[in-house]
Design a protein around this motif. Structure first.
Motif, PDB file in Angstrom:
ATOM      1  N   ALA A 107       0.821  -1.213   0.000  1.00 33.79           N
ATOM      2  CA  ALA A 107       0.000   0.000   0.000  1.00 33.79           C
ATOM      3  C   ALA A 107       0.854   1.263   0.000  1.00 33.79           C
ATOM      4  CB  ALA A 107      -0.921   0.011   1.216  1.00 33.79           C
ATOM      5  N   GLY A 108       2.004   1.222   0.674  1.00 31.38           N
ATOM      6  CA  GLY A 108       2.822   2.414   0.818  1.00 31.38           C
ATOM      7  C   GLY A 108       3.632   2.773  -0.414  1.00 31.38           C
ATOM      8  N   MET A 112       3.686   6.311  -2.209  1.00 33.03           N
ATOM      9  CA  MET A 112       4.932   7.068  -2.304  1.00 33.03           C
ATOM     10  C   MET A 112       5.220   7.457  -3.750  1.00 33.03           C
ATOM     11  SD  MET A 112       7.056   8.295  -0.328  1.00 33.03           S
ATOM     12  CE  MET A 112       8.560   9.184  -0.502  1.00 33.03           C
ATOM     13  N   LEU A 113       4.909   6.581  -4.695  1.00 31.79           N
ATOM     14  CA  LEU A 113       5.060   6.920  -6.109  1.00 31.79           C
ATOM     15  C   LEU A 113       4.162   8.096  -6.488  1.00 31.79           C
ATOM     16  CD1 LEU A 113       5.265   3.364  -7.701  1.00 31.79           C
ATOM     17  CD2 LEU A 113       7.024   5.135  -7.818  1.00 31.79           C
ATOM     18  N   LEU A 114       2.963   8.114  -5.958  1.00 31.12           N
ATOM     19  CA  LEU A 114       2.047   9.226  -6.224  1.00 31.12           C
ATOM     20  C   LEU A 114       2.578  10.535  -5.646  1.00 31.12           C
ATOM     21  CD1 LEU A 114      -0.743  10.124  -7.309  1.00 31.12           C
ATOM     22  CD2 LEU A 114      -1.642   9.610  -5.038  1.00 31.12           C
ATOM     23  N   PRO A 126      16.633   5.443  -9.887  1.00 26.80           N
ATOM     24  CA  PRO A 126      16.656   4.233  -9.047  1.00 26.80           C
ATOM     25  C   PRO A 126      15.572   4.240  -7.966  1.00 26.80           C
ATOM     26  CG  PRO A 126      18.884   5.035  -9.369  1.00 26.80           C
ATOM     27  CD  PRO A 126      17.960   6.057  -9.957  1.00 26.80           C
ATOM     28  N   LEU A 127      15.192   5.419  -7.470  1.00 27.71           N
ATOM     29  CA  LEU A 127      14.119   5.491  -6.476  1.00 27.71           C
ATOM     30  C   LEU A 127      12.782   5.089  -7.096  1.00 27.71           C
ATOM     31  CD1 LEU A 127      13.238   6.247  -3.625  1.00 27.71           C
ATOM     32  CD2 LEU A 127      12.973   8.605  -4.402  1.00 27.71           C
ATOM     33  N   TRP A 128      12.508   5.575  -8.298  1.00 22.02           N
ATOM     34  CA  TRP A 128      11.271   5.206  -8.994  1.00 22.02           C
ATOM     35  C   TRP A 128      11.226   3.698  -9.242  1.00 22.02           C
ATOM     36  CZ3 TRP A 128       7.373   8.583  -9.884  1.00 22.02           C
ATOM     37  CH2 TRP A 128       7.662   9.938  -9.829  1.00 22.02           C
TER      38      TRP A 128
END
Length: 159
Positions: A107-108, A112-114, A126-128
């Motif tokens: 769920a997180g 977080m992407l949003l 790399p974070l994406w």
């Protein structure tokens, strides 16, 4: 009534007579039973459809259900039944930690992407990719934990 083809009414058409008939029938005594459309006619012109017996009224026994067919309210309530008392739910932190982590990640990570898409569009690639991998891995783990067979005697009423 309006025309049977559901076309717009012409300016000369009037539904007042139909409306008056509907209001008259709704205000009639309900114990008298439903009336036939031709009941306003004289005795010789009264409708003689099936179940009317020539009186212009519908036989009320036509609308009675067969005794073998029971409706939703055709039963006696058990007064001696104590009712369902659910068991106490477990404490919030007493679950499987790996399962809790998987639900949090599943769920997180999309949330977080949003947030990244809204507030930090130039976040490092790399974070994406990492958040996408975490979301997919958590979803795959939760999907793998689903039961594969129905247990005997389980009617699905309990979660």
């Amino acid at each position: 009534m309006t025309n049977p083809f559901h076309e717009p009414a012409s300016p000369g058409d009037s539904d007042d007579a139909v409306w008056e008939d509907l209001v008259r029938r709704l205000e009639a005594d309900p114990a008298a039973g439903p009336e036939l459309p031709g009941e306003q006619a004289s005795g010789a012109d009264a409708g003689t459809g099936a179940g009317t017996g020539g009186t212009g009224r519908v036989d009320p026994t036509l609308f009675q259900m067969h005794p073998a067919l029971g409706g939703p309210r055709d039963y006696e309530a058990d007064d001696d039944d104590e009712g369902f008392v659910p068991e106490e739910p477990p404490a919030l932190g007493s679950g499987n930690p790996l399962l809790t982590l998987a639900w949090t990640a599943a769920a997180g990570a999309p949330l977080m992407l949003l947030v990244l898409a809204i507030f930090w569009r130039r976040a490092p690639m790399p974070l994406w990719i990492g958040l996408c991998v975490v979301a997919l891995a958590a979803g795959g783990f939760l999907f793998a934990r689903l039961p594969r067979f129905r247990h005997e005697g389980d009617d699905g009423a309990r979660v």
